[in-house]
Scaffold this motif. Structure first.
Motif, PDB file in Angstrom:
ATOM      1  N   GLU A   1       0.223  -1.081   0.529  1.00  0.00           N
ATOM      2  CA  GLU A   1       0.353  -0.044   0.370  1.00  0.00           C
ATOM      3  C   GLU A   1       0.692   1.263   0.240  1.00  0.00           C
ATOM      4  O   GLU A   1       0.908   2.074  -0.383  1.00  0.00           O
ATOM      5  N   LEU A   2       2.463   0.995   1.009  1.00  0.00           N
ATOM      6  CA  LEU A   2       2.885   2.331   0.966  1.00  0.00           C
ATOM      7  C   LEU A   2       4.127   2.592  -0.615  1.00  0.00           C
ATOM      8  O   LEU A   2       3.511   4.161  -1.131  1.00  0.00           O
ATOM      9  N   TRP A   3       4.003   1.760  -1.310  1.00  0.00           N
ATOM     10  CA  TRP A   3       4.253   2.028  -2.476  1.00  0.00           C
ATOM     11  C   TRP A   3       3.680   2.750  -3.080  1.00  0.00           C
ATOM     12  O   TRP A   3       3.974   2.828  -4.384  1.00  0.00           O
ATOM     13  N   ALA A   4       2.657   1.876  -3.707  1.00  0.00           N
ATOM     14  CA  ALA A   4       1.713   2.400  -4.412  1.00  0.00           C
ATOM     15  C   ALA A   4       1.222   3.451  -3.824  1.00  0.00           C
ATOM     16  O   ALA A   4       0.884   5.208  -4.935  1.00  0.00           O
ATOM     17  N   GLN A   5       0.749   4.449  -2.631  1.00  0.00           N
ATOM     18  CA  GLN A   5       1.274   5.760  -2.254  1.00  0.00           C
ATOM     19  C   GLN A   5       2.459   6.871  -2.827  1.00  0.00           C
ATOM     20  O   GLN A   5       1.866   7.677  -3.862  1.00  0.00           O
ATOM     21  N   LEU A   6       3.466   5.952  -2.419  1.00  0.00           N
ATOM     22  CA  LEU A   6       3.813   6.624  -3.211  1.00  0.00           C
ATOM     23  C   LEU A   6       4.361   6.454  -4.774  1.00  0.00           C
ATOM     24  O   LEU A   6       4.865   7.635  -5.271  1.00  0.00           O
ATOM     25  N   GLU A   7       4.107   5.698  -5.540  1.00  0.00           N
ATOM     26  CA  GLU A   7       4.009   6.077  -7.067  1.00  0.00           C
ATOM     27  C   GLU A   7       2.594   7.242  -7.157  1.00  0.00           C
ATOM     28  O   GLU A   7       3.254   8.145  -7.859  1.00  0.00           O
ATOM     29  N   ARG A   8       1.737   7.551  -6.528  1.00  0.00           N
ATOM     30  CA  ARG A   8       0.881   8.725  -6.588  1.00  0.00           C
ATOM     31  C   ARG A   8       1.385   9.626  -6.551  1.00  0.00           C
ATOM     32  O   ARG A   8       0.951  10.840  -7.438  1.00  0.00           O
ATOM     33  N   GLU A   9       2.277   9.820  -4.728  1.00  0.00           N
ATOM     34  CA  GLU A   9       2.608  10.627  -4.660  1.00  0.00           C
ATOM     35  C   GLU A   9       3.326  11.257  -5.445  1.00  0.00           C
ATOM     36  O   GLU A   9       3.495  12.474  -5.793  1.00  0.00           O
ATOM     37  N   ALA A  10       4.405  10.812  -6.046  1.00  0.00           N
ATOM     38  CA  ALA A  10       5.505  11.279  -7.471  1.00  0.00           C
ATOM     39  C   ALA A  10       5.247  10.904  -8.167  1.00  0.00           C
ATOM     40  O   ALA A  10       6.169  11.352  -9.459  1.00  0.00           O
ATOM     41  N   GLY A  11       3.943  10.242  -8.634  1.00  0.00           N
ATOM     42  CA  GLY A  11       3.715  10.184 -10.166  1.00  0.00           C
ATOM     43  C   GLY A  11       4.740   9.455 -10.867  1.00  0.00           C
ATOM     44  O   GLY A  11       4.782   9.397 -12.122  1.00  0.00           O
ATOM     45  N   VAL A  12       5.192   8.502 -10.384  1.00  0.00           N
ATOM     46  CA  VAL A  12       5.863   7.514 -11.529  1.00  0.00           C
ATOM     47  C   VAL A  12       5.851   5.942 -11.291  1.00  0.00           C
ATOM     48  O   VAL A  12       5.079   5.387  -9.880  1.00  0.00           O
ATOM     49  N   GLU A  13       6.007   5.200 -11.953  1.00  0.00           N
ATOM     50  CA  GLU A  13       5.547   3.728 -11.611  1.00  0.00           C
ATOM     51  C   GLU A  13       6.782   2.710 -11.421  1.00  0.00           C
ATOM     52  O   GLU A  13       8.323   3.132 -11.812  1.00  0.00           O
ATOM     53  N   LEU A  14       6.311   2.529 -10.123  1.00  0.00           N
ATOM     54  CA  LEU A  14       7.236   2.080  -9.571  1.00  0.00           C
ATOM     55  C   LEU A  14       7.480   0.223  -8.825  1.00  0.00           C
ATOM     56  O   LEU A  14       8.117  -0.597  -9.133  1.00  0.00           O
ATOM     57  N   HIS A  15       6.057  -0.301  -9.061  1.00  0.00           N
ATOM     58  CA  HIS A  15       5.689  -1.541  -8.963  1.00  0.00           C
ATOM     59  C   HIS A  15       4.900  -2.488 -10.462  1.00  0.00           C
ATOM     60  O   HIS A  15       4.039  -1.883 -10.687  1.00  0.00           O
ATOM     61  N   ARG A  16       5.939  -3.317 -11.132  1.00  0.00           N
ATOM     62  CA  ARG A  16       5.133  -4.046 -11.989  1.00  0.00           C
ATOM     63  C   ARG A  16       4.456  -5.534 -11.816  1.00  0.00           C
ATOM     64  O   ARG A  16       5.326  -5.861 -10.741  1.00  0.00           O
ATOM     65  N   ARG A  17       3.589  -5.775 -11.586  1.00  0.00           N
ATOM     66  CA  ARG A  17       2.687  -6.873 -11.139  1.00  0.00           C
ATOM     67  C   ARG A  17       3.153  -8.189 -12.127  1.00  0.00           C
ATOM     68  O   ARG A  17       2.747  -8.472 -13.759  1.00  0.00           O
ATOM     69  N   THR A  18       4.272  -8.604 -12.080  1.00  0.00           N
ATOM     70  CA  THR A  18       4.367 -10.500 -12.954  1.00  0.00           C
ATOM     71  C   THR A  18       4.513 -11.709 -11.985  1.00  0.00           C
ATOM     72  O   THR A  18       3.897 -12.686 -12.429  1.00  0.00           O
ATOM     73  N   GLY A  19       3.952 -11.655 -10.867  1.00  0.00           N
ATOM     74  CA  GLY A  19       3.778 -12.803 -10.174  1.00  0.00           C
ATOM     75  C   GLY A  19       5.044 -13.361 -10.276  1.00  0.00           C
ATOM     76  O   GLY A  19       6.147 -12.735 -10.181  1.00  0.00           O
ATOM     77  N   LEU A  20       5.643 -14.051  -8.564  1.00  0.00           N
ATOM     78  CA  LEU A  20       6.699 -14.863  -8.653  1.00  0.00           C
ATOM     79  C   LEU A  20       6.789 -16.478  -8.269  1.00  0.00           C
ATOM     80  O   LEU A  20       5.326 -16.897  -7.173  1.00  0.00           O
ATOM     81  N   LEU A  21       7.344 -17.152  -9.405  1.00  0.00           N
ATOM     82  CA  LEU A  21       7.393 -18.523  -9.221  1.00  0.00           C
ATOM     83  C   LEU A  21       8.450 -19.131  -8.412  1.00  0.00           C
ATOM     84  O   LEU A  21       9.655 -18.402  -8.521  1.00  0.00           O
TER      85      LEU A  21
END
Ligand code: FAD
Length: 360
Positions: free
Chosen positions: A69-89
């Motif tokens: 949630e905090l990473w998502a909040q940072l993304e909104r605040e900074a206006g940049v994509e920080l996370h990309r969902r790929t899944g983890l095997l």
């Protein structure tokens, strides 16, 4: 000299997130860094990291919920994509203790997970072999975290740390710490006073802690970061939804190999390992870098330290960890004298009591 509410030493991801949280909470905050920023000599540089909820320990999983949630909040605040969902095997010995514990924790916390049977594995993950006796699961929420971008966002984005009144001084190495009601921190070019102090010095933690009289059983290790040429070009990339992966070792306590789909450089997957021998064995084609990081060596476990307020040094917080913003939030709570929002007993220095050479 100006008096800060808090001085944070070390502008890696942990120190930067902590300083940001403090500044956001109207704390007059100074972030000190020995190297000129950005630099590539600590643990936080590099383009990408794996982010996941796939941990064996309940307390990590609980913290990771909020970390996302905090990473998502940072993304909104900074206006940049920080996370990309790929899944983890995750692949590991089906009946091994580690893999079974992981599976149980995922189920207990209802983490969206796909458990793959041997016969269906290749349908989901083509072009990868599942070794006989190995089980496989996919943490579907895991993904790639853009590490350099995150660090830059927290430190220099105009809407973030500095716009909240935070001060960064880079290229200033801390050479002395004097504890007391106010902490006095001396760098090679200045003297600063703070009501509280946070030490997030990564691999340099023990060097800095010398000034406080505390020594922890920490071991600094190098991690090999290599880039592996895709066997079938185009099939192991983020664009093709290939997941991050962890190959668990059969023996408890041995280091797992983990990696990310090709993304940083076209056609090259990123693989990290701490065993030189394994690298030679697996024939990785291009060793790109040696990075330095810090791990705790007690009982062979990699673990987090979050602690504060030792008797002689009442206003210091010491830390080694991963998890970025959630740790930043917890450290800022400790520095402000608030009750931390998680039970920190698994992270206390006290657990090293029999190992620590401490005069505190
Ligand atoms: C190769 C590699 C791969 C990794 N992969 C993953 C992953 O996939 N997923 C994951 O969750 N984690 C991963 N990690 C772990 C994660 O990156 C680290 O836990 C995290 O970056 C630690 O950040 P830090 O701020 O504690 O330390 P650092 O980034 O090392 O920051 C410490 C800072 O303190 C500064 N400092 C030290 N001494 C002084 C001094 N005397 N004065 C002033 N400044 C000082 C240093 O210069 C440095 O900038 C990986 C780490 C490495 C190295």
């Amino acid at each position: 000299t100006a008096l800060y509410d808090c001085i944070v030493i070390g502008a890696g991801i942990q120190g930067s997130c902590t300083a940001y949280q403090l500044a956001k909470n109207q704390q007059k905050t100074l972030l000190l860094e020995q190297f000129v920023l950005p630099h590539s000599r600590g643990s936080s540089h590099g383009q990408t990291r794996v982010i996941r909820k796939t941990y064996e320990e309940d307390f990590y999983v609980q913290m990771m919920h909020e970390s996302y949630e905090l990473w998502a909040q940072l993304e909104r605040e900074a206006g940049v994509e920080l996370h990309r969902r790929t899944g983890l095997l995750v692949m590991g010995p089906e009946n091994g203790e580690g893999f079974s514990r992981l599976k149980a924790t995922m189920q207990r916390h209802k983490i969206p997970t796909v458990f793959l049977e041997k016969q269906e594995f290749s349908q989901h993950i083509p072009n990868v072999n599942l070794a006989d006796g190995n089980g496989a699961l996919i943490d579907t929420f895991a993904g790639v975290l853009y590490a350099d971008r995150a660090l830059r966002a927290v430190q220099v984005n105009k809407r973030m740390f500095q716009s909240c009144g935070g001060v960064i001084k880079d290229g200033e190495k801390v050479i002395d710490i004097r504890p007391g009601a106010e902490v006095t921190v001396t760098t090679d070019s200045g003297v600063y006073r703070g009501r509280s102090l946070v030490i997030t010095a990564g691999p340099w933690a023990n060097t800095l802690l010398t000034h406080t009289g505390l020594q922890l059983p920490l071991k600094v290790v190098k991690i090999n970061v290599c880039y592996w040429k895709e066997k079938i070009p185009g099939t192991y990339s983020v664009g093709q939804s290939f997941p991050c992966f962890i190959a668990m070792e059969p023996k408890e306590g041995e280091y797992d190999i983990y990696g990310l789909p090709s993304n940083e450089y076209p056609g090259l997957m990123k693989v990290s390992d701490r065993r030189d021998a394994a690298f030679k064995r697996t024939g990785l084609i291009k060793a790109m870098a040696w990075w330095l990081t810090l791990w705790c060596s007690v009982s062979g476990l990699t673990c987090v330290i979050l602690d504060y307020r030792s008797p002689k040094n009442e206003n210091s917080v010491i830390i080694y960890s991963k998890f970025g913003p959630i740790i930043g939030k917890l450290l800022s709570q400790l520095a402000m004298g608030q009750v931390p929002s998680y039970d920190l007993s698994p992270f206390r220095i006290q657990r090293f009591q029999s190992h620590a050479r401490s005069s505190l």
